[in-house]
Motif scaffolding. Structure first.
Motif, PDB file in Angstrom:
ATOM      1  N   MET A 152       0.925  -1.131   0.069  1.00 16.74           N
ATOM      2  CA  MET A 152       0.039  -0.048   0.118  1.00 16.74           C
ATOM      3  C   MET A 152       0.754   1.213   0.056  1.00 16.74           C
ATOM      4  N   PRO A 153       0.642   2.238  -1.096  1.00 13.25           N
ATOM      5  CA  PRO A 153       1.312   3.200  -0.923  1.00 13.25           C
ATOM      6  C   PRO A 153       1.440   4.227   0.345  1.00 13.25           C
ATOM      7  N   THR A 154       2.295   4.848   0.770  1.00 14.58           N
ATOM      8  CA  THR A 154       2.404   5.689   2.008  1.00 14.58           C
ATOM      9  C   THR A 154       2.990   6.979   1.403  1.00 14.58           C
ATOM     10  N   PRO A 155       2.569   8.065   2.354  1.00 15.77           N
ATOM     11  CA  PRO A 155       3.101   9.446   1.898  1.00 15.77           C
ATOM     12  C   PRO A 155       4.565   9.625   2.253  1.00 15.77           C
ATOM     13  N   PHE A 156       5.165   8.431   2.486  1.00 13.69           N
ATOM     14  CA  PHE A 156       6.640   8.911   2.897  1.00 13.69           C
ATOM     15  C   PHE A 156       7.507   8.520   1.807  1.00 13.69           C
ATOM     16  N   ARG A 157       8.684   8.952   1.781  1.00 15.59           N
ATOM     17  CA  ARG A 157       9.818   8.693   0.754  1.00 15.59           C
ATOM     18  C   ARG A 157      11.300   8.570   1.586  1.00 15.59           C
ATOM     19  N   HIS A 158      11.711   7.507   1.050  1.00 12.71           N
ATOM     20  CA  HIS A 158      13.161   7.060   1.504  1.00 12.71           C
ATOM     21  C   HIS A 158      13.067   6.343   2.990  1.00 12.71           C
ATOM     22  N   THR A 159      11.972   6.411   3.673  1.00  5.92           N
ATOM     23  CA  THR A 159      11.715   5.996   4.830  1.00  5.92           C
ATOM     24  C   THR A 159      10.509   5.519   5.493  1.00  5.92           C
ATOM     25  N   GLU A 160      10.590   4.454   6.301  1.00 13.41           N
ATOM     26  CA  GLU A 160       9.304   3.929   6.901  1.00 13.41           C
ATOM     27  C   GLU A 160       9.153   3.986   8.229  1.00 13.41           C
ATOM     28  N   PRO A 161       8.479   5.202   8.588  1.00 16.57           N
ATOM     29  CA  PRO A 161       8.301   5.225  10.227  1.00 16.57           C
ATOM     30  C   PRO A 161       7.233   4.254  10.807  1.00 16.57           C
ATOM     31  N   LEU A 162       7.617   4.191  11.833  1.00 18.31           N
ATOM     32  CA  LEU A 162       6.785   3.147  12.699  1.00 18.31           C
ATOM     33  C   LEU A 162       5.341   3.612  12.829  1.00 18.31           C
ATOM     34  N   PRO A 163       4.237   2.895  12.862  1.00 17.65           N
ATOM     35  CA  PRO A 163       2.912   3.161  12.870  1.00 17.65           C
ATOM     36  C   PRO A 163       2.740   3.971  14.045  1.00 17.65           C
ATOM     37  N   PRO A 164       2.048   5.116  13.790  1.00 21.52           N
ATOM     38  CA  PRO A 164       1.677   6.048  15.064  1.00 21.52           C
ATOM     39  C   PRO A 164       1.062   5.492  16.123  1.00 21.52           C
ATOM     40  N   LYS A 165       0.293   4.370  15.955  1.00 24.49           N
ATOM     41  CA  LYS A 165      -0.240   3.505  17.154  1.00 24.49           C
ATOM     42  C   LYS A 165       0.920   3.149  17.929  1.00 24.49           C
ATOM     43  N   ALA A 166       2.053   2.814  17.558  1.00 25.82           N
ATOM     44  CA  ALA A 166       3.189   2.236  18.099  1.00 25.82           C
ATOM     45  C   ALA A 166       3.980   3.047  19.000  1.00 25.82           C
ATOM     46  N   ALA A 167       3.640   4.253  19.096  1.00 25.46           N
ATOM     47  CA  ALA A 167       4.308   5.246  19.642  1.00 25.46           C
ATOM     48  C   ALA A 167       4.139   5.328  21.051  1.00 25.46           C
ATOM     49  N   THR A 168       5.367   5.538  21.590  1.00 22.65           N
ATOM     50  CA  THR A 168       5.348   5.569  23.195  1.00 22.65           C
ATOM     51  C   THR A 168       6.054   7.173  23.691  1.00 22.65           C
ATOM     52  N   GLY A 169       6.103   7.376  24.822  1.00 20.49           N
ATOM     53  CA  GLY A 169       6.807   8.370  25.579  1.00 20.49           C
ATOM     54  C   GLY A 169       6.627   9.677  24.853  1.00 20.49           C
ATOM     55  N   ARG A 170       7.770  10.594  24.478  1.00 19.22           N
ATOM     56  CA  ARG A 170       7.502  11.744  23.807  1.00 19.22           C
ATOM     57  C   ARG A 170       6.981  11.777  22.427  1.00 19.22           C
ATOM     58  N   VAL A 171       7.075  10.959  21.694  1.00 15.92           N
ATOM     59  CA  VAL A 171       6.496  10.770  20.389  1.00 15.92           C
ATOM     60  C   VAL A 171       4.942  10.568  20.586  1.00 15.92           C
ATOM     61  N   ALA A 172       4.457   9.792  21.523  1.00 16.29           N
ATOM     62  CA  ALA A 172       3.096   9.481  21.602  1.00 16.29           C
ATOM     63  C   ALA A 172       2.435  10.837  22.236  1.00 16.29           C
ATOM     64  N   GLU A 173       3.344  11.706  22.990  1.00 15.18           N
ATOM     65  CA  GLU A 173       2.735  13.036  23.468  1.00 15.18           C
ATOM     66  C   GLU A 173       2.643  14.076  22.302  1.00 15.18           C
ATOM     67  N   VAL A 174       3.777  14.035  21.212  1.00 11.55           N
ATOM     68  CA  VAL A 174       3.546  14.991  20.440  1.00 11.55           C
ATOM     69  C   VAL A 174       2.382  14.474  19.392  1.00 11.55           C
ATOM     70  N   TYR A 175       2.135  13.350  19.059  1.00 10.90           N
ATOM     71  CA  TYR A 175       0.766  13.049  18.634  1.00 10.90           C
ATOM     72  C   TYR A 175      -0.442  13.515  19.269  1.00 10.90           C
ATOM     73  N   ALA A 176      -0.563  13.122  20.607  1.00 16.17           N
ATOM     74  CA  ALA A 176      -1.616  13.690  21.371  1.00 16.17           C
ATOM     75  C   ALA A 176      -1.712  15.234  21.057  1.00 16.17           C
ATOM     76  N   GLN A 177      -0.801  15.867  21.444  1.00 16.58           N
ATOM     77  CA  GLN A 177      -0.995  17.322  21.585  1.00 16.58           C
ATOM     78  C   GLN A 177      -1.274  17.801  20.018  1.00 16.58           C
ATOM     79  N   ALA A 178      -0.743  17.191  19.019  1.00 18.01           N
ATOM     80  CA  ALA A 178      -1.177  17.368  17.670  1.00 18.01           C
ATOM     81  C   ALA A 178      -2.655  17.391  17.298  1.00 18.01           C
ATOM     82  N   ALA A 179      -3.214  16.377  17.942  1.00 19.77           N
ATOM     83  CA  ALA A 179      -4.480  16.012  17.715  1.00 19.77           C
ATOM     84  C   ALA A 179      -5.392  17.117  18.493  1.00 19.77           C
ATOM     85  N   ARG A 180      -5.003  17.450  19.656  1.00 21.07           N
ATOM     86  CA  ARG A 180      -5.635  18.392  20.553  1.00 21.07           C
ATOM     87  C   ARG A 180      -5.413  19.606  20.014  1.00 21.07           C
ATOM     88  N   ASP A 181      -4.399  20.286  19.569  1.00 22.34           N
ATOM     89  CA  ASP A 181      -4.067  21.658  19.389  1.00 22.34           C
ATOM     90  C   ASP A 181      -3.888  22.193  17.983  1.00 22.34           C
TER      91      ASP A 181
END
Length: 235
Positions: free
Chosen positions: A1-30
């Protein structure tokens, strides 16, 4: 399945923990966007994604200055850097501010009708060339942390996106259609028109320091200091 990323394959956001998970939470809220591609693509480097998010949040979202004006500045920087993804994103976000006429003028390659917005756009474009966008600024001095932080944030984000994210903001390039970008912007309007509490991202940073004088003691300063210290190290 195509992704929006080039040259890299980031981990699925659902797998995020710690600071990265908090960045996603703040992004969703703010920001209104739970998993913004420019930050997902940096998620393998928590020490980098946190200050990148913090600078954008504390300047564009929570910093001094009205959101529409700062979106115009972000649009101008992105246009100067030829970051099509970001140009389209800020067009959509201008729709979210409620200034649909301004969003569409910019989308069609025209200058803003409002003189102040036109000056902000011109200034933001010129920031691509060191020394070309000196004072007097096209905004009041007390709004400098918000505007300067915004343009500096997007000079960084544009380069990340241009390197690692595809140009398509929405599937099938749907944002190129006026009804789609307008509707997408309207879906974010409640979040965009609410100013977040300044400083909420600073706990994500590692002892960043106060930052430069132009930040005037606002949370933009530590966010900028953290990104300035981390970005040269790479991911």
């Amino acid at each position: 399945m195509p992704t929006p990323f080039r040259h890299t394959e980031p981990l699925p956001p659902k797998a995020a923990t710690g600071r990265v998970a908090e960045v996603y939470a703040q992004a969703a809220r703010d920001f209104g966007i739970p998993e913004p591609a420019p930050f997902v693509v940096l998620s393998s480097a928590p020490a980098l994604v946190a200050p990148a998010w913090a600078l954008m949040r504390e300047s564009l979202l929570a910093g001094p200055g009205d959101r529409t004006g700062k979106e115009v500045a972000a649009f101008g920087v992105s246009q100067a850097n030829k970051c099509r993804f970001c140009v389209d994103a800020h067009t959509m976000l201008l729709h979210a501010t409620g200034d649909h006429a301004l969003a569409e003028r910019l989308a069609r390659g025209r200058e803003p009708a409002d003189e102040r917005h036109a000056r902000v756009l011109d200034w933001a474009r010129r920031t691509r060339v060191p020394g070309a966008a000196r004072e007097p600024y096209p905004f009041p001095p007390e709004e400098a942390p918000g505007y300067l932080g915004t343009v500096l944030a997007f000079h960084f984000i544009n380069r990340v996106v241009s390197s690692l994210v595809t140009e398509n903001l929405l599937p099938a390039d749907a944002q190129r259609l006026r009804p789609v970008r307008s509707l997408a912007g309207r879906s974010l309007s409640r979040t965009v028109r609410r100013t977040p509490v300044p400083g909420a991202s600073l706990p994500l940073l590692d002892d960043p320091g106060r930052g430069p004088a132009w930040a005037a003691g606002t949370p933009v300063g530590p966010a900028y200091a953290a990104l300035s210290a981390t970005a040269p190290m790479g991911a």
